[in-house]
Design a protein around this motif. Structure first.
Motif, short mmCIF file in Angstrom:
data_model
loop_
_atom_site.label_atom_id
_atom_site.label_comp_id
_atom_site.label_asym_id
_atom_site.label_seq_id
_atom_site.Cartn_x
_atom_site.Cartn_y
_atom_site.Cartn_z
N ARG A 1 0.83 -1.20 0.00
CA ARG A 1 0.00 0.00 0.00
C ARG A 1 0.87 1.26 0.00
NH1 ARG A 1 -5.28 0.10 1.61
NH2 ARG A 1 -5.23 -1.91 0.56
N GLN A 2 2.02 1.19 0.67
CA GLN A 2 2.93 2.34 0.73
C GLN A 2 3.93 2.34 -0.41
OE1 GLN A 2 2.90 4.90 2.60
NE2 GLN A 2 1.74 4.44 4.43
N TRP A 3 4.62 1.21 -0.59
CA TRP A 3 5.78 1.17 -1.48
C TRP A 3 5.62 0.05 -2.51
CZ3 TRP A 3 7.05 0.70 4.00
CH2 TRP A 3 7.25 1.94 4.61
N THR A 4 4.94 0.36 -3.59
CA THR A 4 4.71 -0.65 -4.62
C THR A 4 6.03 -1.21 -5.15
OG1 THR A 4 2.60 0.32 -5.28
CG2 THR A 4 3.70 -1.06 -6.89
N TRP A 5 7.04 -0.37 -5.27
CA TRP A 5 8.30 -0.81 -5.88
C TRP A 5 8.96 -1.92 -5.07
CZ3 TRP A 5 12.95 -0.87 -3.42
CH2 TRP A 5 13.11 -0.07 -2.28
N MET A 6 8.66 -2.01 -3.76
CA MET A 6 9.34 -3.01 -2.93
C MET A 6 8.95 -4.43 -3.31
SD MET A 6 9.96 -1.79 0.94
CE MET A 6 11.11 -3.16 1.14
N ASP A 7 7.77 -4.59 -3.87
CA ASP A 7 7.43 -5.93 -4.37
C ASP A 7 7.50 -5.97 -5.90
OD1 ASP A 7 4.80 -4.41 -4.08
OD2 ASP A 7 4.13 -6.16 -5.19
N GLU A 8 6.95 -4.96 -6.56
CA GLU A 8 6.93 -5.00 -8.02
C GLU A 8 8.32 -4.79 -8.61
OE1 GLU A 8 4.60 -6.16 -9.48
OE2 GLU A 8 2.74 -5.71 -8.41
N GLY A 9 9.08 -3.86 -8.06
CA GLY A 9 10.41 -3.59 -8.59
C GLY A 9 11.37 -4.72 -8.35
N LEU A 10 11.41 -5.21 -7.10
CA LEU A 10 12.29 -6.34 -6.80
C LEU A 10 11.88 -7.58 -7.59
CD1 LEU A 10 13.14 -4.42 -4.48
CD2 LEU A 10 13.24 -6.41 -2.99
N ASN A 11 10.58 -7.80 -7.69
CA ASN A 11 10.11 -8.96 -8.42
C ASN A 11 10.36 -8.82 -9.92
OD1 ASN A 11 8.75 -11.53 -8.62
ND2 ASN A 11 6.99 -10.43 -9.44
N SER A 12 10.21 -7.61 -10.45
CA SER A 12 10.48 -7.41 -11.88
C SER A 12 11.96 -7.63 -12.18
CB SER A 12 10.07 -6.00 -12.31
OG SER A 12 8.67 -5.85 -12.22
#
Length: 812
Positions: free
Chosen positions: A463-474
């Motif tokens: 909810r706060q930091w989308t990049w922490m899951d989407e960026g690392l996962n990408s």
């Protein structure tokens, strides 16, 4: 005596400095220096007893636990869920809680939700005209409006009671609900409560959601994908307390881990896929299907548990009977499921680490519309993902990993993912798929299964930091994807982010999810490309992989923040990366390093008999002035040529003639040197190396390492790596001295030759500048068309066509 100073013959170069001052708690009041390498501590939260300065959980780290016992029933005809659930909440925090907050994600579809009331109109309008012109509204938008108007959406919640049967006061706030406890919940204690709930399932294709149903007109059946389907506890954290921010659509979820016991009642001919392990296979599967599951455990290729023929038979008729599928899941943060009579089901066992290691069943559920595309690639992609991700993080810890086809393009939950690509039905009854659909399927399965690691296990706050899951996962799906087939454009190379990096329409990566302007490049591609650069260019694979794996293992089943990631990567790699995090994640700077000049220098020998001859050669190499050139061409003679009898000393000696005065000064210079100085000087003269000064400008603002490719006169090439710290005293302009052996003459220099740093302008990376290759297309100029008016007098004579005539014309 004065230290000897060696002179390099060259132009005097001005040193430019920045005109900007970085805003920080330390104020730069003199000059215009900007410290791009300022430590990030002032921007990060202070380490404490919960989160250490090393980026790992500290001695008093805690998180809550929530266990769910749910009975849910799918009403296929009404497309409605009804359920009851009992929740056990364990307060592991040091705080006493008087109330609990739950997420009511289905309420986002209510007409008075914040998300709906703040949705904006994106149709194009022309401003300023006296009479506004028409704009456009898509049929999809109209369809959504009609569905929302025709259906009552959002939760109906009843019978919220504590374990003694006493009613609990509830307050609904948009997509959240507060439950006031009858007694405060003290640290270390737990509370149990129950509720009934129901809601009408949205049609995903109509509404555009993360879950819902899809209807197939040709066979009259549906696929149901159920996620965000039950009221779930919001997270209570050490860094924010209750994470009770409304669900607006982009910012996903942050949840607590717990155990789930879920009974799902569906039509008897449905096949169900869900988070967790099936606890009653003998009640819902035939003996043949159970044997197939056993065969799949050691199969080289996926084995069908429910075959295509069986799925097609199920499609033909519905039933009034029901079956209850019972699933149990331990230590997961969410629960999702899918149900349809259209599903075929294949499976393949994955023995990570060898035959004696725990077995994971990779499985796929899909309708006939999935065709060979799903049969060949879905389950195999699941296994491949686990093989790669486990290498970078930890062994996959759950018993199943599933890929399910339905209306959702791509979405992830513990042990289950929803993925959208399909085949196309042709006139002859066969099914084909495009190369793009094949790539999409493999890519989306890898990405969504990867999400089971991040954030379903490494539980970051989406909810706060989308990049922490989407960026690392990408980043990781880019590794897995390129290890599958590197010829497929996976979109995570630095070159893939160039257009976004130089665009004006962007915000820093560290922006809260719902405020991000362009979510795809901001939360997925940019951080993925940044990590790719960090691994391949800055740290190297060994340091990066060690640090990244340390982060994953430290925060497995825990909730990391950005500071924990940044600190772990630095602490475990042993490299100060504050400049990198600040530039890539806290600013919208881009990379544009320009190689402006290259100076070729030669060491003065101090010996006048050598240096004065060099100066004479330099003078002789200068271009002949046009005046002199044309006079020679016209045959004009100089006065001195016409009067050779008038000469003096300077006709025999030029300004480069050496005298004994210069020679005496040279000998005096040599005698004045210390032994080590003379030895050093004479060696340098003997070696007669080439000295090159490269002058760089940082036009984009983002400091980065300078990657050089040096090409020499003999055709050889050399690569040099200059760390980003070269910019630490002047982030705008720097000069670098490069020394080569005698005869190793430099002919060209290229910065970032393989496009590994996301430099937005590769043309100013070349010295000398290259001729830029491009292409030209020939076209025929079309005559401008005047606005077509209706010729009603003629058009009224047109014959009305029947539907079959229109269809035939369209096919032609």
């Amino acid at each position: 005596m004065k230290k000897a100073v060696l002179k390099l013959s060259a132009l005097v170069l001005p040193l430019a400095v920045s005109s900007a001052v970085m805003a920080s708690s330390v104020e730069q009041t003199k000059g215009s220096f900007v410290d791009k390498f300022r430590q990030l501590d002032e921007a990060l939260p202070t380490p404490n007893v919960y989160r250490s300065a090393a980026g790992e959980p500290a001695e008093n780290y805690w998180q809550q636990q929530v266990n769910y016992d749910i009975d849910v029933k799918l009403d296929e005809k009404k497309r409605r869920l009804t359920a009851s659930q009992t929740i056990e909440y364990k307060n592991n925090s040091p705080h006493t809680l008087k109330y609990l907050w739950l997420q009511l994600d289905q309420n986002i579809f209510k007409s008075d939700s914040i998300a709906e009331m703040t949705s904006t109109f994106n149709g194009k309008t022309l401003q300023g005209d006296p009479q506004p012109k028409s704009t456009k509204l898509s049929l999809g938008q109209l369809r959504r409006q009609q569905f929302m108007a025709d259906n009552e959406l959002g939760y109906q919640i009843a019978n919220v009671k504590d374990e003694d049967g006493k009613e609990l006061k509830v307050t609904v706030v948009d997509t959240l609900m507060r439950i006031d406890l009858n007694e405060p919940l003290k640290p270390g204690k737990d509370v149990e409560f129950s509720m009934d709930f129901a809601f009408n399932i949205v049609e995903e294709d109509a509404v555009g959601a993360r879950s819902g149903y899809e209807h197939f007109e040709e066979d009259g059946n549906d696929i149901f994908l159920l996620a965000q389907w039950f009221p779930r506890l919001a997270a209570y954290t050490d860094y924010e307390a209750w994470t009770n921010k409304a669900f607006l659509g982009s910012g996903e979820f942050t949840l607590e881990f717990g155990d789930y016991d879920v009974e799902i009642t569906v039509p008897a001919d449905h096949i169900v896929s869900a988070t967790g392990q099936l606890d009653n296979p003998s009640s819902v599967l035939t003996s043949t299907q159970r044997k197939r599951l056993e065969q799949a455990e050691d199969a080289k290729r996926p084995v069908f548990i429910v075959t295509e023929e069986e799925a097609l038979e199920n499609e033909k008729e519905g039933t009034n009977k029901t079956k209850t599928w019972h699933f149990k899941a331990e230590n997961v943060r969410d629960f999702a499921w899918a149900s349809s009579r259209k599903f075929m089901w294949d499976a393949k066992g994955y023995h990570q680490g060898g035959k004696d290691q725990p077995l994971v069943m990779a499985m796929s559920f899909y309708p006939k519309e999935g065709g060979d595309l799903w049969k060949k690639y879905s389950t195999e992609s699941v296994v491949h993902t686990m093989e790669v991700y486990s290498r970078f993080s930890f062994d996959y810890p759950y018993p199943v990993a599933q890929s399910v086809n339905g209306p959702v393009g791509g979405m992830e939950y513990p042990m289950i993912t929803f993925n959208g690509p399909r085949t196309d039905l042709q006139e002859d009854g066969t099914r084909t798929y495009s190369q793009a659909e094949k790539r999409f399927l493999i890519g989306v399965v890898i990405h969504e299964i990867g999400h089971i690691y991040f954030p379903m296990i490494v539980n970051s706050d989406e909810r706060q930091w989308t990049w922490m899951d989407e960026g690392l996962n990408s980043f990781l799906d880019g590794v897995a994807g390129r290890e599958w087939d590197h010829t497929i454009p996976w979109g995570v190379e630095p070159r893939d982010i160039v257009e976004y990096m130089k665009s004006e329409n962007q915000v820093p990566v560290m922006t809260q999810s719902d405020s991000v302007l362009r979510l795809g490049p901001n939360a997925y591609t940019k951080p993925a490309a940044a990590l790719n650069i960090l691994r391949e260019v800055i740290l190297g694979r060994e340091l990066f992989d060690f640090a990244f794996k340390e982060y994953a293992q430290r925060w497995k089943y825990k909730r990391p923040t950005p500071a924990d990631f940044f600190r772990t990567m630095e602490e475990a790699s042993g490299v100060d990366l504050d400049w990198f995090w600040r530039g890539w994640f806290y600013t919208t700077d881009h990379v544009d390093i320009s190689l402006d000049k290259v100076y070729q220098l030669r060491l003065d020998t101090k010996n006048p008999d050598i240096d004065f001859n060099r100066l004479r050669d330099i003078e002789a190499d200068k271009p002949m002035p046009l005046f002199v050139k044309r006079n020679k061409e016209e045959g004009k003679k100089l006065w001195v040529e016409e009067n050779p009898d008038v000469t003096d000393f300077y006709d025999e000696n030029d300004r480069f003639t050496v005298t004994n005065k210069e020679r005496n000064a040279y000998n005096k210079f040599l005698k004045g040197l210390e032994p080590w100085e003379r030895k050093t000087f004479e060696r340098a003269i003997k070696e007669d190396k080439n000295y090159y000064v490269l002058e760089f400008s940082n036009l984009g603002g983002l400091v980065m390492p300078i990657l050089l490719e040096l090409t020499y006169e003999d055709g050889t090439k050399e690569e040099q790596y200059i760390p980003a710290e070269i910019w630490r005293r002047n982030h705008k302009h720097v000069q670098k001295l490069i020394v080569t052996e005698k005869g190793k003459n430099l002919v060209s220099v290229r910065v970032d030759p393989r496009w590994e740093t996301a430099d937005v302008d590769v043309e100013n990376n070349n010295y000398p500048r290259r001729i830029i290759p491009s292409r030209i297309e020939v076209y025929k100029r079309e005559k401008s068309k005047a606005k077509v008016s209706r010729d009603i007098m003629q058009d009224i004579k047109t014959e009305l066509k029947k539907d079959d005539e229109n269809d035939a014309q369209e096919q032609q």
